[in-house]
Scaffold this motif. Sequence first.
Motif, PDB file in Angstrom:
ATOM      1  N   UNK A 368      55.072 -53.600  76.318  1.00 61.98           N
ATOM      2  CA  UNK A 368      54.040 -54.600  76.625  1.00 61.98           C
ATOM      3  C   UNK A 368      52.995 -54.065  77.601  1.00 61.98           C
ATOM      4  N   UNK A 369      53.374 -53.112  78.443  1.00 63.92           N
ATOM      5  CA  UNK A 369      52.366 -52.504  79.313  1.00 63.92           C
ATOM      6  C   UNK A 369      51.308 -51.779  78.485  1.00 63.92           C
ATOM      7  N   UNK A 370      51.743 -51.100  77.437  1.00 60.40           N
ATOM      8  CA  UNK A 370      50.796 -50.428  76.547  1.00 60.40           C
ATOM      9  C   UNK A 370      49.938 -51.440  75.797  1.00 60.40           C
ATOM     10  N   UNK A 371      50.564 -52.490  75.314  1.00 60.76           N
ATOM     11  CA  UNK A 371      49.853 -53.492  74.514  1.00 60.76           C
ATOM     12  C   UNK A 371      48.817 -54.236  75.344  1.00 60.76           C
ATOM     13  N   UNK A 372      49.154 -54.560  76.580  1.00 68.94           N
ATOM     14  CA  UNK A 372      48.271 -55.376  77.408  1.00 68.94           C
ATOM     15  C   UNK A 372      47.411 -54.563  78.382  1.00 68.94           C
ATOM     16  N   UNK A 373      47.386 -53.255  78.208  1.00 66.66           N
ATOM     17  CA  UNK A 373      46.492 -52.423  79.013  1.00 66.66           C
ATOM     18  C   UNK A 373      46.931 -52.207  80.442  1.00 66.66           C
ATOM     19  N   UNK A 423      57.601 -44.833  82.716  1.00 67.83           N
ATOM     20  CA  UNK A 423      56.207 -44.413  82.834  1.00 67.83           C
ATOM     21  C   UNK A 423      55.893 -42.995  82.350  1.00 67.83           C
ATOM     22  N   UNK A 424      56.862 -42.269  81.829  1.00 65.55           N
ATOM     23  CA  UNK A 424      56.570 -40.970  81.207  1.00 65.55           C
ATOM     24  C   UNK A 424      56.321 -41.194  79.725  1.00 65.55           C
ATOM     25  N   UNK A 447      50.533 -40.677  60.965  1.00 65.41           N
ATOM     26  CA  UNK A 447      49.927 -42.000  61.035  1.00 65.41           C
ATOM     27  C   UNK A 447      48.720 -41.890  61.963  1.00 65.41           C
ATOM     28  N   UNK A 448      47.573 -42.411  61.533  1.00 66.92           N
ATOM     29  CA  UNK A 448      46.350 -42.292  62.325  1.00 66.92           C
ATOM     30  C   UNK A 448      46.125 -43.585  63.114  1.00 66.92           C
ATOM     31  N   UNK A 449      46.175 -43.477  64.440  1.00 70.69           N
ATOM     32  CA  UNK A 449      45.907 -44.621  65.305  1.00 70.69           C
ATOM     33  C   UNK A 449      44.418 -44.694  65.609  1.00 70.69           C
ATOM     34  N   UNK A 450      43.885 -45.871  65.910  1.00 75.39           N
ATOM     35  CA  UNK A 450      42.446 -45.985  66.204  1.00 75.39           C
ATOM     36  C   UNK A 450      42.058 -45.223  67.458  1.00 75.39           C
ATOM     37  N   UNK A 451      40.796 -44.870  67.566  1.00 79.42           N
ATOM     38  CA  UNK A 451      40.308 -44.025  68.658  1.00 79.42           C
ATOM     39  C   UNK A 451      40.611 -44.608  70.031  1.00 79.42           C
ATOM     40  N   UNK A 452      40.653 -45.914  70.143  1.00 80.56           N
ATOM     41  CA  UNK A 452      40.858 -46.572  71.447  1.00 80.56           C
ATOM     42  C   UNK A 452      42.325 -46.852  71.752  1.00 80.56           C
ATOM     43  N   UNK A 453      43.242 -46.377  70.918  1.00 84.65           N
ATOM     44  CA  UNK A 453      44.665 -46.627  71.166  1.00 84.65           C
ATOM     45  C   UNK A 453      45.092 -45.980  72.479  1.00 84.65           C
ATOM     46  N   UNK A 454      45.956 -46.626  73.264  1.00 88.41           N
ATOM     47  CA  UNK A 454      46.365 -46.057  74.552  1.00 88.41           C
ATOM     48  C   UNK A 454      47.084 -44.724  74.439  1.00 88.41           C
TER      49      UNK A 454
END
Length: 464
Positions: A368-373, A423-424, A447-454
């Motif tokens: 969720x930290x990744x999802x919510x920035x 956090x690693x 799999x190609x993630x969008x340019x703005x993916x964390x």
Amino acid sequence: MIRQFAYKMAGIPTETIAAFKAKFDADPKNHLAQNVCSRQDMLDVVLKRDVINGPHHVYTHKIKTEGKPVTNQKSSGRCWIFACMNAIRIAFCKEKNIEDFEFSQGHLFFWDKIERSNYILSALTEILKKGEKVDGRLISHLLHNPSEDGGQWDMLVNLVEKYGLMPKKCWPDVYSCEKSMRLGRLINNKIREFCYKLKKAVDEGSTDDQLTTLRETMMEEMYRIISISVGSPPETIIWEYYDKDKKYQKVGPITPLAFYQEHIKQNVFNMEDKIVLTNDPRPQNPFNKLYTVEYLNNMMGARPVLYVNQPVDVLKKCAAESIKNDEAVWFGTDVGKCFNGKLGFNDTEMYDYDLVFGTTVLGLNKSDRLIYGESLMTHAMLLTGVSINEDETTSKWRVENSWGEDHGEKGYIQMTDKFFSEFVYEVVVDKKYVPDDVQAIMKTTPVVLPAWDPMGALAHTAKL
């Protein structure tokens, strides 16, 4: 005519604010915390003394000889380059029988600025030809900070395999390497201006050849700016040194690429033999798959940025095996979380926000930290030690940083195993430490993630 609105009191109702204040004032601890926090650094107030008094820089496994001197990236975002150079020099110093040594970080910094400028201009041309709007999410993302100092491992492979390496004594840092902000701002200014010109050329129906010629003109200007700021790297070098036995040695004249190929790649450190393992626990990105991120690179036509997503225990096991075999490990983390820079600790238990503020900063899990920035990779360092329990689990890690000797234990950080879990995000290990079934994933279609993916975040953090 100004339109009149009939409204009740705007914002939070006054009686609600009064209730908040009454509840706050009813607890004397809030006033004690307020008195202290208003006069002190918040992190000093919430620091748990019993936690920081416990750890010692002693490990069950540690690489035999760590690099000297402790490096210092200063006010630049070159941590990814420093961590890589620090990893290579450990084996290099052993091979050459030397003690103190640094590779030239400025050499790779120069070529990254050149190549990345060309990459972003080429990518923008491609995107504009597809009809993407300049104010759309993709171009806005690419233009946010196109001259970013930071990077990822495969970008290092691209640079080293093309431009090689050289000792720092052959090409030391200059001002704009150590304090890169103004150069970065100038490059950003030019890339945004060039994007405008490319957009105009595309709209006017320019051919591919005309667009290529236009970009070459832009890159000539960019090369001039970067060369004036950083200098022009030498095409050949001569390296003279004394080894540990006080014997005079000389290498060269030789090109930086030949220096890497002949003195490093063959029997010291092969960049192409390393595999990037990541831990991205978001449910939409399953483990045991290969991933890449759209428009994440620093060189046209080069090796793509690829990583194999694995459970965090796999990252720990591979990293520990590497250290046990006397090989340090490049890794990417969110260093600013649960961190005390002066003391040099990354520990999820070291701060007591609940005691002081009645809250926690760990209310989200890693996914969720990744999802919510709330978190992403911000910094690259080097793992040089690990403590392994009797049940083969790991408990703590020794980390070589690149912020000089005034942080932690003369430049080294201690990281708890729980912090590693939370956090690693990346470790880079030689393929010989990676299970065969995981290596096989590298041969699959990513799999190609969008340019703005964390997961496309670049390691870039200077001193905190």
